[in-house]
Structure formats: C-alpha cells, structure tokens
Design an enzyme around this catalytic site. Structure first.
Site, PDB file in Angstrom:
ATOM      1  N   SER A  17       0.838  -1.201   0.000  1.00 32.99           N
ATOM      2  CA  SER A  17       0.000   0.000   0.000  1.00 32.99           C
ATOM      3  C   SER A  17       0.868   1.245   0.000  1.00 32.99           C
ATOM      4  O   SER A  17       2.092   1.169   0.184  1.00 32.99           O
ATOM      5  CB  SER A  17      -0.929   0.015   1.224  1.00 32.99           C
ATOM      6  N   TYR A  42       0.717  -0.156   9.942  1.00 33.23           N
ATOM      7  CA  TYR A  42       0.406  -0.540   8.560  1.00 33.23           C
ATOM      8  C   TYR A  42       1.413   0.085   7.592  1.00 33.23           C
ATOM      9  O   TYR A  42       1.811  -0.540   6.604  1.00 33.23           O
ATOM     10  CB  TYR A  42      -1.011  -0.094   8.222  1.00 33.23           C
TER      11      TYR A  42
END
Length: 231
Positions: free
Chosen positions: A76, A88
């Site tokens: 991502s 993340y």
C-alpha cells in the site's frame, strides 16, 4: 511458517509445480502512535509482513531449482505517510523492501519479484475511495502522497465494475505473472482507476562530504546550505 509451506506443498501436489506466487494478505489495526499498543503493532507486522515472507520462502526453494517463477506482492501507499497507521505503514514499506531484495536474490535464477499498490474497494477498505478520504480528514490522499495526481477524466467507464473495482488490478497482476516482461524485476507499481503507475526507487538526492567527523558547528552551516532547498 507451517501454513506457508502447506500452501506451496498443496499447489505442487495438485498441479505438479508452482509457477506463480501472489501474496495478497493484510490486516488493519488503526490507532494514533501515542495510543498504539504492542499488540496492535505486532498483529499488523506479523500478518502483513510474515504473511508474505512465509510462502515466498518455500516458493523460492522451488523457483531456484526450476530456474523460473514469478512473485507478485501486494502492498500500500501507507508508507508514504498516513494518519493513525504507523504499523500498517511500516508493514507496507517492509513488503516493498522485501520485494526488492527477493527480486535480487532470485533474479539470477530467472525469477522476478514485483509489488502492486492498489487503490480500490476491498473487504479491508469497504468504503468508497472518496468516502475513505473524507474519513481521513486532512491527511493527504494516496494519490497526493505518491505525487501521481488525479486520474485523467473519462466520459464513460469501459468494462464491467467501476474505477474502484479490485478487478482493475488483475490485468497488471497477471501480466507480472507471465514471461512477457522477463526484465521487469524489483519494481513497485500502483493501480488507481484507469491508471497504472511505476514508482521510482529511492535514490540519494544530495550529499555532504568530509573526510572526518562533522562538528556541530559544521552541521549548523552545511545542513541548511546543502539540504535546505529540498527540506
């Protein structure tokens, strides 16, 4: 690790060999850094990063023996900067680093490893892309963080689904899984709407040189002078 090995072994048992490995796995545990717990951090790092490492390690053994293979990892843009997603972001950047290194480890054996950073609606991101931006408030959008700008306007979407459909990522994933581009290796691509992007690899933008240890007085002068324009 047992699960990663079992996936590869099952593929061999059912199809005779493994030609392609696509790692598409991820979890979220969003919290601001000052509220993030060790469990929040460990869960995301473990599932997202080790979830890529485990099957890749066992597939690499076979790919090296057969002198062929393709690895496609999903990551991502969180590592470019996001709010409440330090875990993340770290996992996403780890996958990118893993991609570049695996590609170099296996490239000599005719194996490639590339990554895709998609911006689409999935079970992990169920809201629409525009809704996601609103929830994030002042945080820059993934497109803004990557510096890719807005997708070019189209009068009518061609094909099934919508610009945010995960199926839009499939053609690139399939292409990277074939032998059409044997020299495409260690790269990160982005998919957004009707656009495909190739991200640049990190490079040194500027440097200060001295044959010796810098003093703090020198730092006070040199850092603003040499790096100031770009900071």
């Amino acid at each position: 690790m047992d699960g990663g090995e079992a996936v590869i072994r099952s593929a061999v048992d059912n199809f005779g060999q493994v030609d392609v490995l696509v790692n598409s796995v991820g979890v979220l545990q969003d919290r601001m850094i000052y509220r993030m717990t060790p469990d929040d951090w460990d869960r995301v790092i473990r599932y997202n990063v080790k979830g890529v490492f485990s099957p890749t390690k066992f597939a690499a053994i076979l790919f090296r023996q057969q002198r062929s293979g393709r690895v496609v990892n999903f990551t991502s843009d969180a590592g470019l900067g996001d709010i409440g997603r330090s875990n993340y972001a770290a996992a996403s950047e780890a996958i990118i680093g893993l991609t570049r290194t695996v590609g170099r480890d296996l490239g000599r054996y005719g194996v490639t490893c590339n990554a895709i950073s998609p911006l689409v609606e999935t079970r992990l991101f169920p809201g629409s892309v525009e809704e996601f931006r609103v929830v994030q408030g002042p945080s820059p959008t993934p497109a803004e963080r990557a510096g890719i700008g807005q997708s070019p306007p189209v009068s009518e979407w061609e094909g099934e689904g919508s610009p945010d459909d995960p199926a839009n990522v499939a053609p690139l994933a399939v292409y990277l899984s074939t032998y059409a581009a044997p020299n495409v290796n260690c790269n990160v691509f982005g998919v957004r709407g009707g656009s495909i992007y190739l991200y640049s690899n990190p490079e040194i933008a500027n440097a200060i040189h001295k044959w010796g240890t810098f003093t703090m007085d020198e730092m006070d002068v040199l850092v603003p002078k040499i790096f100031g324009k770009g900071l």
